[in-house]
Scaffold this active site. Structure first.
Site, short mmCIF file in Angstrom:
data_model
loop_
_atom_site.label_atom_id
_atom_site.label_comp_id
_atom_site.label_asym_id
_atom_site.label_seq_id
_atom_site.Cartn_x
_atom_site.Cartn_y
_atom_site.Cartn_z
N GLY A 176 -29.85 54.57 33.31
CA GLY A 176 -30.93 55.46 33.73
C GLY A 176 -32.30 54.86 33.52
O GLY A 176 -32.44 53.64 33.37
N HIS A 199 -35.71 51.93 37.57
CA HIS A 199 -36.93 51.16 37.88
C HIS A 199 -36.63 50.17 39.02
O HIS A 199 -35.50 50.16 39.56
CB HIS A 199 -37.46 50.46 36.63
N GLY A 224 -35.95 47.09 39.12
CA GLY A 224 -34.79 46.22 38.91
C GLY A 224 -33.52 46.91 39.39
O GLY A 224 -32.72 46.32 40.15
N HIS A 225 -33.36 48.18 38.99
CA HIS A 225 -32.19 48.95 39.45
C HIS A 225 -32.23 49.11 40.97
O HIS A 225 -31.21 49.00 41.66
CB HIS A 225 -32.17 50.35 38.82
N GLN A 247 -29.28 39.58 37.01
CA GLN A 247 -29.36 38.30 36.29
C GLN A 247 -30.24 38.41 35.04
O GLN A 247 -30.10 37.63 34.11
CB GLN A 247 -29.91 37.23 37.25
N VAL A 295 -35.93 41.04 38.88
CA VAL A 295 -37.16 41.56 39.50
C VAL A 295 -38.26 41.54 38.43
O VAL A 295 -38.05 42.00 37.31
CB VAL A 295 -36.94 43.00 40.02
N SER A 322 -36.76 48.90 31.15
CA SER A 322 -37.17 50.22 30.65
C SER A 322 -37.88 50.07 29.30
O SER A 322 -38.67 50.92 28.91
CB SER A 322 -35.96 51.14 30.52
N ARG A 323 -37.63 48.97 28.60
CA ARG A 323 -38.28 48.76 27.30
C ARG A 323 -39.77 48.42 27.43
O ARG A 323 -40.52 48.53 26.46
CB ARG A 323 -37.61 47.61 26.55
P1 AMP Z 1 -29.65 48.99 32.40
O1 AMP Z 1 -29.96 50.34 32.95
O2 AMP Z 1 -30.77 48.38 31.62
O3 AMP Z 1 -28.31 48.94 31.70
O4 AMP Z 1 -29.50 48.06 33.67
C1 AMP Z 1 -28.60 48.35 34.71
C2 AMP Z 1 -28.47 47.14 35.60
O5 AMP Z 1 -29.75 46.79 36.14
C3 AMP Z 1 -27.96 45.90 34.84
O6 AMP Z 1 -27.04 45.21 35.66
C4 AMP Z 1 -29.22 45.11 34.62
O7 AMP Z 1 -28.99 43.72 34.50
C5 AMP Z 1 -29.98 45.42 35.91
N1 AMP Z 1 -31.42 45.17 35.71
C6 AMP Z 1 -32.20 45.65 34.73
N2 AMP Z 1 -33.46 45.16 34.84
C7 AMP Z 1 -33.45 44.34 35.93
C8 AMP Z 1 -34.43 43.53 36.57
N3 AMP Z 1 -35.68 43.45 36.12
N4 AMP Z 1 -34.07 42.83 37.66
C9 AMP Z 1 -32.79 42.89 38.13
N5 AMP Z 1 -31.82 43.63 37.58
C10 AMP Z 1 -32.14 44.35 36.49
#
Ligand code: AMP
Length: 275
Positions: A26, A29, A31-32, A143, A171, A181-182
């Site tokens: 959740g 952003h 990246g997601h 990545q 991204v 998100s951090r």
């Molecule tokens: P999270 O919600 O942080 O567990 O991330 C969910 C997915 O989004 C994971 O596969 C992460 O590697 C990917 N993700 C998070 N931040 C980025 C980013 N800046 N660019 C690309 N993928 C991302």
């Protein structure tokens, strides 16, 4: 967009479709969003899971303080035309008495695994559960979390789960900071200082392209870039084989250059891949 909360329902909905799964915790952003766009390029039913997985956090505070914006996430995902979201409650995923762990071995013990010992067992367990419940044809990961990608590819291969794994590039914002998100927890000074992470990673690439392959020298130069921008705690700077994560004395492609650095109470990770 379907909002699904329980396992039986998600199984039913996914049983007769070609599924692309995008697992998240959740706080959606850019990246997601890049993963969602990529998944939508293939004409499959795309499902985003949102589950803040308690067993992958380093401690309870980190878990409790993890951003939770479920209503705004639902709005964003609707606008992105996601087909369904799976938002299970904790007890749906981990009923009382749950005790199974998925441990992929050595690759999960180094780098992030050394500093956050239970992390990858938590990640591997939730991804195995999501793959078993949803049985996606494709799954999309970033990545940005390079070691997580290796862990997931390994469990998918070794447990014969048969999911096609896609890894999307990191991204970044306009200053090169990997979106996370951090980042919301960073004050202005830390946000500025965090630019040094990508700068140091770019420097490592430039040095290698100039013919320097001595990893100790490259790590020292990267450290200088970070410490000159903001004296802080660096958990690690690693230059390792990008498949095995074995540390290298001299760069030999393919190489993963990765780091974890503290800015105040916030720990950021980033990496680049040299192929
Ligand atoms: P999270 O919600 O942080 O567990 O991330 C969910 C997915 O989004 C994971 O596969 C992460 O590697 C990917 N993700 C998070 N931040 C980025 C980013 N800046 N660019 C690309 N993928 C991302």
């Amino acid at each position: 967009m379907k909002i699904i909360k329980n396992i039986s329902e998600v199984k039913k909905i996914c049983s007769d479709k070609k599924i692309a799964l995008i697992p998240t915790m959740g706080a959606i952003h850019k990246g997601h969003e890049s993963l969602i766009h990529k998944a939508q390029e293939k004409a499959s039913f795309n499902i985003v899971s949102i589950f803040v997985n308690p067993i992958q956090f380093a401690n309870n505070d980190e878990y409790i303080n993890y951003p939770n914006n479920i209503n705004s996430d639902i709005e964003k995902l609707k606008n992105l035309k996601v087909d369904a979201i799976f938002i299970p409650e904790i007890r749906e995923i981990y009923p009382l008495g749950f005790s199974t762990n998925v441990d992929v071995g050595q690759i999960s013990k180094v780098l992030e695994g050394k500093f956050r010992p239970a992390h990858f067992t938590g990640v591997a367990t939730i991804i195995t559960k999501l793959f078993s419940i949803i049985k996606p044809d494709h799954a999309y990961f970033g990545q940005k979390d390079a070691q997580q990608c290796l862990v997931i590819k390994k469990l998918n291969d070794e447990l014969n789960l048969g999911v096609k794994i896609f890894i999307n590039p990191t991204v970044r914002d306009q200053n090169g900071i990997a979106i996370s998100s951090r980042n919301k927890n960073l004050n202005k000074i830390h946000l500025k200082a965090a630019e040094s992470l990508f700068k140091s990673l770019c420097l490592s690439k430039q040095l290698f392209e100039k013919g320097i392959d001595n990893t100790k020298y490259i790590k020292d130069e990267m450290k200088k870039v970070i410490m000159q921008s903001y004296p802080t705690k660096i958990d690690y700077i690693s230059i390792a084989n990008s498949n095995t994560l074995e540390e290298l004395d001299k760069i030999a492609l393919p190489t993963l250059i990765s780091l974890a650095v503290w800015f105040g109470e916030t720990r950021l990770i980033d990496n680049i891949l040299l192929k």
